[in-house]
Design a protein around this motif. Sequence first.
Motif, PDB file in Angstrom:
ATOM      1  N   UNK A 109      28.070  37.126  63.444  1.00 60.73           N
ATOM      2  CA  UNK A 109      27.603  35.836  62.939  1.00 60.73           C
ATOM      3  C   UNK A 109      26.367  35.925  62.055  1.00 60.73           C
ATOM      4  N   UNK A 110      25.502  36.923  62.297  1.00 64.83           N
ATOM      5  CA  UNK A 110      24.299  37.060  61.475  1.00 64.83           C
ATOM      6  C   UNK A 110      24.615  37.404  60.032  1.00 64.83           C
ATOM      7  N   UNK A 111      25.412  38.425  59.831  1.00 60.58           N
ATOM      8  CA  UNK A 111      25.779  38.794  58.464  1.00 60.58           C
ATOM      9  C   UNK A 111      26.733  37.782  57.857  1.00 60.58           C
ATOM     10  N   UNK A 112      27.523  37.113  58.702  1.00 62.90           N
ATOM     11  CA  UNK A 112      28.425  36.089  58.182  1.00 62.90           C
ATOM     12  C   UNK A 112      27.642  34.935  57.565  1.00 62.90           C
ATOM     13  N   UNK A 113      26.516  34.561  58.176  1.00 62.39           N
ATOM     14  CA  UNK A 113      25.763  33.386  57.721  1.00 62.39           C
ATOM     15  C   UNK A 113      25.352  33.511  56.261  1.00 62.39           C
ATOM     16  N   UNK A 114      24.771  34.659  55.887  1.00 67.18           N
ATOM     17  CA  UNK A 114      24.349  34.789  54.485  1.00 67.18           C
ATOM     18  C   UNK A 114      25.535  35.099  53.580  1.00 67.18           C
ATOM     19  N   UNK A 115      26.527  35.796  54.105  1.00 64.37           N
ATOM     20  CA  UNK A 115      27.717  36.050  53.289  1.00 64.37           C
ATOM     21  C   UNK A 115      28.464  34.745  52.982  1.00 64.37           C
ATOM     22  N   UNK A 116      28.404  33.796  53.904  1.00 68.55           N
ATOM     23  CA  UNK A 116      29.064  32.512  53.654  1.00 68.55           C
ATOM     24  C   UNK A 116      28.444  31.808  52.450  1.00 68.55           C
ATOM     25  N   UNK A 117      27.124  31.783  52.379  1.00 68.81           N
ATOM     26  CA  UNK A 117      26.471  31.161  51.231  1.00 68.81           C
ATOM     27  C   UNK A 117      26.838  31.878  49.938  1.00 68.81           C
ATOM     28  N   UNK A 118      26.879  33.202  49.982  1.00 69.06           N
ATOM     29  CA  UNK A 118      27.264  33.967  48.790  1.00 69.06           C
ATOM     30  C   UNK A 118      28.710  33.682  48.397  1.00 69.06           C
ATOM     31  N   UNK A 119      29.608  33.635  49.390  1.00 69.24           N
ATOM     32  CA  UNK A 119      31.015  33.376  49.105  1.00 69.24           C
ATOM     33  C   UNK A 119      31.205  31.980  48.539  1.00 69.24           C
ATOM     34  N   UNK A 120      30.464  31.016  49.059  1.00 65.74           N
ATOM     35  CA  UNK A 120      30.546  29.650  48.569  1.00 65.74           C
ATOM     36  C   UNK A 120      30.055  29.563  47.125  1.00 65.74           C
ATOM     37  N   UNK A 121      28.960  30.231  46.844  1.00 63.95           N
ATOM     38  CA  UNK A 121      28.414  30.229  45.483  1.00 63.95           C
ATOM     39  C   UNK A 121      29.351  30.917  44.499  1.00 63.95           C
ATOM     40  N   UNK A 122      30.034  31.972  44.947  1.00 60.13           N
ATOM     41  CA  UNK A 122      30.909  32.751  44.062  1.00 60.13           C
ATOM     42  C   UNK A 122      32.264  32.090  43.835  1.00 60.13           C
ATOM     43  N   UNK A 123      32.620  31.137  44.667  1.00 58.87           N
ATOM     44  CA  UNK A 123      33.943  30.519  44.591  1.00 58.87           C
ATOM     45  C   UNK A 123      34.089  29.688  43.319  1.00 58.87           C
ATOM     46  N   UNK A 124      35.203  29.849  42.627  1.00 57.16           N
ATOM     47  CA  UNK A 124      35.475  29.023  41.454  1.00 57.16           C
ATOM     48  C   UNK A 124      36.764  28.233  41.666  1.00 57.16           C
ATOM     49  N   UNK A 125      37.002  27.279  40.781  1.00 56.50           N
ATOM     50  CA  UNK A 125      38.126  26.382  40.940  1.00 56.50           C
ATOM     51  C   UNK A 125      39.480  27.058  41.019  1.00 56.50           C
ATOM     52  N   UNK A 126      39.834  27.917  40.051  1.00 56.33           N
ATOM     53  CA  UNK A 126      41.144  28.573  40.113  1.00 56.33           C
ATOM     54  C   UNK A 126      41.333  29.426  41.371  1.00 56.33           C
ATOM     55  N   UNK A 127      40.278  30.146  41.779  1.00 56.67           N
ATOM     56  CA  UNK A 127      40.374  30.956  42.995  1.00 56.67           C
ATOM     57  C   UNK A 127      40.590  30.072  44.216  1.00 56.67           C
ATOM     58  N   UNK A 128      39.871  28.962  44.260  1.00 58.66           N
ATOM     59  CA  UNK A 128      40.014  28.038  45.380  1.00 58.66           C
ATOM     60  C   UNK A 128      41.444  27.524  45.488  1.00 58.66           C
ATOM     61  N   UNK A 129      42.016  27.086  44.378  1.00 56.78           N
ATOM     62  CA  UNK A 129      43.391  26.569  44.425  1.00 56.78           C
ATOM     63  C   UNK A 129      44.400  27.658  44.794  1.00 56.78           C
ATOM     64  N   UNK A 130      44.126  28.871  44.364  1.00 62.00           N
ATOM     65  CA  UNK A 130      45.033  29.978  44.667  1.00 62.00           C
ATOM     66  C   UNK A 130      44.999  30.326  46.155  1.00 62.00           C
ATOM     67  N   UNK A 131      43.855  30.236  46.784  1.00 64.51           N
ATOM     68  CA  UNK A 131      43.702  30.622  48.192  1.00 64.51           C
ATOM     69  C   UNK A 131      43.875  29.460  49.168  1.00 64.51           C
ATOM     70  N   UNK A 132      43.915  28.245  48.664  1.00 68.91           N
ATOM     71  CA  UNK A 132      43.977  27.068  49.537  1.00 68.91           C
ATOM     72  C   UNK A 132      45.239  27.081  50.393  1.00 68.91           C
ATOM     73  N   UNK A 133      45.074  26.695  51.649  1.00 66.77           N
ATOM     74  CA  UNK A 133      46.206  26.556  52.566  1.00 66.77           C
ATOM     75  C   UNK A 133      46.185  25.137  53.142  1.00 66.77           C
ATOM     76  N   UNK A 134      46.895  24.256  52.437  1.00 60.98           N
ATOM     77  CA  UNK A 134      46.933  22.835  52.781  1.00 60.98           C
ATOM     78  C   UNK A 134      48.386  22.434  52.983  1.00 60.98           C
ATOM     79  N   UNK A 135      48.614  21.653  54.033  1.00 61.70           N
ATOM     80  CA  UNK A 135      49.978  21.147  54.229  1.00 61.70           C
ATOM     81  C   UNK A 135      49.920  19.723  54.748  1.00 61.70           C
ATOM     82  N   UNK A 136      50.921  18.956  54.348  1.00 66.14           N
ATOM     83  CA  UNK A 136      51.010  17.581  54.840  1.00 66.14           C
ATOM     84  C   UNK A 136      51.341  17.605  56.329  1.00 66.14           C
ATOM     85  N   UNK A 137      50.837  16.603  57.054  1.00 68.26           N
ATOM     86  CA  UNK A 137      51.053  16.538  58.500  1.00 68.26           C
ATOM     87  C   UNK A 137      51.636  15.169  58.874  1.00 68.26           C
TER      88      UNK A 137
END
Length: 266
Positions: free
Chosen positions: A238-266
């Motif tokens: 969890x310690x290394x995850x905390x700062x890596x999460x901020x980095x991953x969030x900052x690095x995320x772009x729109x096309x990558x987000x849509x490509x990796x998204x896992x959304x389904x209707x319920x």
Amino acid sequence: MQQTSPGSLLTALRADPPLVQNITNFVAMNIAANVLLAAGASPAMVHAEEEASEFAGIARALTINIGTLSAGWMKGMRSAADAANRAGKPWVLDPVAHYATSFRRQAVDALLAHRPTIIRGNASEIIALAGGTSRGQGVDSRDPVEQAQSSARILAKAHGAVVAATGEIDFVTDGERAFVVEGGSRFMPAVTALGCSLTCLVGALAAVFPTDPLVSSVAALTIFAVAGENAARQADGPGSFAWRFLDALSALDGPTLDRQARIRAA
């Protein structure tokens, strides 16, 4: 890219960063502000009753979290929610451990009367808020999100709000439409205030796309889930995850987000 896909809304967020007023708890203020900055929004942690209402008229969205509640904060919360409604701004309620004490129950009842646009909580909070019996203890959820789905639908219809129950998976509904968002990491519950930070991000996306808070909520949950999944790949705990999460969030772009998204209707 669809105009309302999570990726397109993330791109829009960064193109025109919204000012988001967050009345959140002492534990969450720092990480929540950093999460919004990493996503591309402009956070303001303004809670004083003397200015909360005025600031709500300036901000493009408001989030209210009752984690460290007091009578003075409650006055600021109610006046800010009222101001947001008058100004036609979306606002998000995070009913942290509302079932724990009578003070919290009364506070949430009063805030619900101000008609939140979106309610975001863990499964136990959502079940209890809908009148069910949850296994929650303090701020910790002990109920799976699957068991909160019917409660979320009930709440959404009763209050005319979008309701998001978050956990290992996320479920979000406006009472008619509903979606499940998958992703995230097992480390996320071990990092304090990430759930509170998600509430703030939901507010930021609601500011970007206020005409459909269900769509904006799905986008916020997806951004969080994908960033968490990406951060976990190299995290040792969890310690290394905390700062890596901020980095991953900052690095995320729109096309990558849509490509990796896992959304389904319920």
